[in-house]
Design a protein around this motif. Sequence first.
Motif, PDB file in Angstrom:
ATOM      1  N   LEU A 305      51.684  48.262  35.430  1.00 25.70           N
ATOM      2  CA  LEU A 305      50.210  48.237  35.521  1.00 25.70           C
ATOM      3  C   LEU A 305      49.807  47.577  36.834  1.00 25.70           C
ATOM      4  O   LEU A 305      49.184  46.516  36.859  1.00 25.70           O
ATOM      5  CB  LEU A 305      49.628  47.477  34.320  1.00 25.70           C
ATOM      6  N   THR A 306      50.171  48.211  37.921  1.00 24.27           N
ATOM      7  CA  THR A 306      50.073  47.537  39.219  1.00 24.27           C
ATOM      8  C   THR A 306      48.645  47.362  39.721  1.00 24.27           C
ATOM      9  O   THR A 306      48.436  46.701  40.729  1.00 24.27           O
ATOM     10  CB  THR A 306      50.893  48.289  40.279  1.00 24.27           C
ATOM     11  N   ASN A 307      47.690  47.954  39.022  1.00 22.22           N
ATOM     12  CA  ASN A 307      46.295  47.705  39.433  1.00 22.22           C
ATOM     13  C   ASN A 307      45.675  46.522  38.722  1.00 22.22           C
ATOM     14  O   ASN A 307      44.522  46.181  38.981  1.00 22.22           O
ATOM     15  CB  ASN A 307      45.438  48.951  39.182  1.00 22.22           C
ATOM     16  N   LEU A 308      46.431  45.922  37.802  1.00 29.58           N
ATOM     17  CA  LEU A 308      45.856  44.820  37.031  1.00 29.58           C
ATOM     18  C   LEU A 308      45.421  43.673  37.929  1.00 29.58           C
ATOM     19  O   LEU A 308      46.179  43.214  38.784  1.00 29.58           O
ATOM     20  CB  LEU A 308      46.872  44.272  36.036  1.00 29.58           C
ATOM     21  N   PHE A 330      51.103  42.854  41.817  1.00 30.07           N
ATOM     22  CA  PHE A 330      50.671  42.257  43.093  1.00 30.07           C
ATOM     23  C   PHE A 330      49.185  41.950  43.146  1.00 30.07           C
ATOM     24  O   PHE A 330      48.755  41.099  43.900  1.00 30.07           O
ATOM     25  CB  PHE A 330      50.977  43.220  44.250  1.00 30.07           C
ATOM     26  N   ASN A 331      48.421  42.705  42.370  1.00 27.91           N
ATOM     27  CA  ASN A 331      46.970  42.539  42.476  1.00 27.91           C
ATOM     28  C   ASN A 331      46.399  41.513  41.506  1.00 27.91           C
ATOM     29  O   ASN A 331      45.181  41.333  41.429  1.00 27.91           O
ATOM     30  CB  ASN A 331      46.282  43.890  42.241  1.00 27.91           C
ATOM     31  N   LEU A 332      47.283  40.863  40.756  1.00 25.26           N
ATOM     32  CA  LEU A 332      46.808  39.925  39.747  1.00 25.26           C
ATOM     33  C   LEU A 332      46.099  38.731  40.389  1.00 25.26           C
ATOM     34  O   LEU A 332      46.621  38.092  41.290  1.00 25.26           O
ATOM     35  CB  LEU A 332      48.021  39.438  38.957  1.00 25.26           C
ATOM     36  N   LYS A 354      50.789  36.929  45.067  1.00 24.77           N
ATOM     37  CA  LYS A 354      50.145  36.205  46.161  1.00 24.77           C
ATOM     38  C   LYS A 354      48.624  36.104  46.015  1.00 24.77           C
ATOM     39  O   LYS A 354      47.990  35.281  46.667  1.00 24.77           O
ATOM     40  CB  LYS A 354      50.461  36.890  47.496  1.00 24.77           C
ATOM     41  N   LYS A 355      48.031  36.983  45.182  1.00 18.27           N
ATOM     42  CA  LYS A 355      46.569  36.949  45.052  1.00 18.27           C
ATOM     43  C   LYS A 355      46.104  36.067  43.894  1.00 18.27           C
ATOM     44  O   LYS A 355      44.903  35.912  43.654  1.00 18.27           O
ATOM     45  CB  LYS A 355      46.024  38.363  44.843  1.00 18.27           C
ATOM     46  N   LEU A 356      47.088  35.509  43.156  1.00 12.38           N
ATOM     47  CA  LEU A 356      46.746  34.769  41.949  1.00 12.38           C
ATOM     48  C   LEU A 356      45.884  33.534  42.264  1.00 12.38           C
ATOM     49  O   LEU A 356      46.243  32.727  43.112  1.00 12.38           O
ATOM     50  CB  LEU A 356      48.040  34.342  41.259  1.00 12.38           C
TER      51      LEU A 356
END
Length: 757
Positions: A305-308, A330-332, A354-356
């Motif tokens: 679910l890489t857009n999560l 990655f987008n979390l 990295k976006k967490l």
Amino acid sequence: MGFLLRSICFIFFLLNFLNTFASPTRHLCRPDQRDALLDFESEFTIRNLDNDYFSSISYPKTKSWEKSSDCCSWDGITCDANSGEVIELDLSCSCFHGILNANSSLFKLQKLRVLNLANNDFKSSMIPTQFNKLMELTRLNLSDSWFSGIIPTELLHLTKLVSLDLYSNSLSAEKSFLSKLVQNLTNLEELYLGLVNISSEIPQNISNLSSLNSLSLDDCNLIGEFPSSLFLIPTIQSINLNGNQDMEGTLPEFNVNNSLVSLDLSWIKLLGNIPYSIKNLKHLNTLKLQFCKFQGKIPSSFGNLTNLSVLDLSDNYFSGTIPSSFGNLFNLTYLDLSSNRFDGQIPSSFVNLKKLTSLRVGSNMLSGNFPLSLLNLTKLTDLSLADNHFKGSLPPNMSLLSNLETFDASDNTFNGTLPSSLFNIPSLTSIVLKNNQLNDILEFGNSSSPSKLERLSLSHNHFRGSIPKSISRLVNLYQLDLSHFNAGMTVDFSIFLQLKGLIDLDLSYLNTTNTVDLSIIFSHLSLLSSLHLSGVHVSTTKMGSVSKLPSRMNELLLSGCGITEFPEFVRNLQHISDLDLSNNKIKGQVPQWVWKLPQLMILNLSTNSFTGLERFSNDFPRPEIIIHNKLVGTLPRSLKSCSSLEVLNVGSNKINDRFPFWLNFLPKLQVLVLRNNKFNGLLYNPHQTFGFPKLQIIDIANNHFTGNLPSHYFADWNMTTRKDFSGFDYIGYGGSYYRDSMFEKKLTQNKLRNKED
Ligand SMILES: *[C@@H]1O[C@H](CO)[C@@H](O)[C@H](O)[C@H]1NC(C)=O
Ligand SMILES: *[C@@H]1O[C@H](CO)[C@@H](O)[C@H](O)[C@H]1NC(C)=O
Ligand SMILES: *[C@@H]1O[C@H](CO)[C@@H](O)[C@H](O)[C@H]1NC(C)=O
Ligand SMILES: *[C@@H]1O[C@H](CO)[C@@H](O)[C@H](O)[C@H]1NC(C)=O
Ligand SMILES: *[C@@H]1O[C@H](CO)[C@@H](O)[C@H](O)[C@H]1NC(C)=O
Ligand SMILES: *[C@@H]1O[C@H](CO)[C@@H](O)[C@H](O)[C@H]1NC(C)=O
Ligand SMILES: *[C@@H]1O[C@H](CO)[C@@H](O)[C@H](O)[C@H]1NC(C)=O
Ligand SMILES: *[C@@H]1O[C@H](CO)[C@@H](O)[C@H](O)[C@H]1NC(C)=O
Ligand SMILES: *[C@@H]1O[C@H](CO)[C@@H](O)[C@H](O)[C@H]1NC(C)=O
Ligand SMILES: *[C@@H]1O[C@H](CO)[C@@H](O)[C@H](O)[C@H]1NC(C)=O
Ligand SMILES: *[C@@H]1O[C@H](CO)[C@@H](O)[C@H](O)[C@H]1NC(C)=O
Ligand SMILES: *[C@@H]1O[C@H](CO)[C@@H](O)[C@H](O)[C@H]1NC(C)=O
């Protein structure tokens, strides 16, 4: 002449041309539409109240409504270019106050296609059935506008509706509302009914709304089976059913063909596992499944679910390890896994997130050392590792997390030194590390910029030695808990006096032999509302010199402070609600003014050397009295007039009295504890009913009662069902005793016999 005439004709033609084409909205307004709008406006008071909930976002659009100007140019109005009829009316946030009546001029605007009256104050108006005159409506928005009553089924006549928003009013719906809606509003793309009391099932054929894009039915008291057919709607992008606790079901297998972007099913009972096919929700950006009763392992397919961006799986029964495939998300930006049964370590693949900005894994069974991969997540603002099995030391370079605002690692077994770099993170406002095994503090930071820290809790660690003076740099603290800091022989209490913003200060059990002069604390920390100094020697002798007591003081815990006289200054703490003076050496009478403190809820005077109570005042308003002391003699009969009393605990005194039948009319008494006294005589009085209409707990153990205890005493007790116990939550202090004994009616160690034995 001919030229002149031609020129005039040309100019005339030009003017006409401009009139017709160049400014098509000029003088379009039809007088009937204009009058209807002005009449509608005049039905309401239009003003922006300072204390209005919407005052910051509202302004009266009707200010621009001048009768002499073209109504099609007014703020909030759109007209049909050809007919001049008003087709859109947007009066959201326009400071309307008043009732929307059935005869309102609004219903004359019958060509309306778009109507937005959101964020006004219609003062609990019902939604008029006359809305069904507005048959052209495609979008209707009445959200957050203080409508009430039952949604009229006439709204379902508006078959052209594409968007219906009734979110956040005091509305309810007939049981058949959703079924009828599915039948009639087949063009719907957006349906927002959050907070409408619907109290029915979602019909499975809601999937017949084949254009539905967004569905929000959060907190609608929905019941019955979770309609998994919702996922079959090919256009559906957003589903929010959060808060419908009485709905239950399981998640279906998911198809590849779906457009779902946002799914919030929090609080629905979704028993079982999350299916592996969750990976097919490939557009998913937000997934919230908090409090769903899920169990089992999290499928590794989550990693697809890489857009999560937002993932909340907190408060379930998930077990096993956190899949390392989470590192593909990655987008979390927000990840909450707290309050589950995860074990093992935090996967090192988390280094990729990295976006967490928010990571919460508290209340699991995670183990291992502090996960160093987290130090790469430099966007983190909020990190909670609390209540797990983490061990070892905290890394010295914590300040790599340069955007951190809150850090909670409490209730683990971290040991070693509290890294002072933590205090150099400029954005940090809260550090909670209570209940660990940290044993050393070097400094509370050394950065030159002022600390933003507001909350610091280091209680119950293995700290030993003096408290570093640099604590006085933390000038923005309002909550400080250093209890059980093994501070040694001397503590310089003046290091706290610069923390002027402190509201909540806990310095209890510092294991020091020197004495705190309460008058110095009170005269410097005027905002204090909660002060715990239990276990520390406290002197109150200079309290008379304090010119102004902290006016908001409501919790003062001075147990075991070596106090010898009843502290007179308490009399002036008008907001005190919790006073603990237990385990001191206070002699003499409990002064009568104590019972007049207007907010006092919990009073603990146990283990002192009191010899008596001055008379209770007749209007004693407190629900709880605990006295565990050396009271001798009889119970004060004036208790009879304490009609608000809910808890009376006089256990472990030397009271020599008969059973207090005279209390049996107290309408609210729920807990009566007489244990460990010298009460005697009969518990059964044939001339009197037992009474005590609300009693739930009675503890008369260790007395000298005699005689029979007829079972019919208890037959009348109808207050022992669990659901009645919710009201007990407020008895926090000492409450565990009552909770532990909730269903026991302690009647031990007396010479009693049940008559029916
Ligand atoms: C509209 O109805 C309200 C309430 O029923 C009434 O007070 C008001 O006079 C009516 N207005 C007109 C113009 O009929
Ligand atoms: C309804 O209006 C409010 C206020 O303007 C807005 O926030 C909300 O998004 C609108 N609802 C819909 C479905 O457009
Ligand atoms: C559906 O709409 C039609 C036409 O507006 C109306 O006559 C009918 O009563 C509506 N049905 C329900 C269940 O409201
Ligand atoms: C939905 O199902 C109900 C029965 O559950 C039925 O009465 C209704 O006609 C169905 N509606 C549609 C649109 O199929
Ligand atoms: C919702 O409606 C149901 C039945 O109509 C009612 O029993 C319940 O009390 C209502 N709940 C609230 C919170 O108003
Ligand atoms: C509703 O959907 C069901 C299948 O989900 C279908 O059999 C039925 O014909 C639909 N009803 C309408 C009115 O479209
Ligand atoms: C799911 O992720 C795995 C491993 O990350 C990858 O091999 C697989 O191709 C992905 N499947 C889909 C459908 O994207
Ligand atoms: C992440 O978000 C960006 C936009 O912020 C988007 O372009 C990208 O497709 C998303 N997914 C992944 C896997 O990066
Ligand atoms: C994590 O941070 C360390 C030190 O800042 C760096 O050496 C390492 O390359 C980073 N790892 C990843 C995967 O970015
Ligand atoms: C911390 O605990 C670990 C065991 O978890 C131990 O090996 C280590 O010596 C301890 N360190 C300190 C400074 O107490
Ligand atoms: C309190 O401090 C003394 C010496 O300062 C020490 O001997 C004692 O063990 C400490 N008590 C606790 C409970 O740590
Ligand atoms: C409990 O019983 C008494 C009579 O025995 C009755 O008056 C009272 O209403 C009952 N209370 C409840 C909550 O049922």
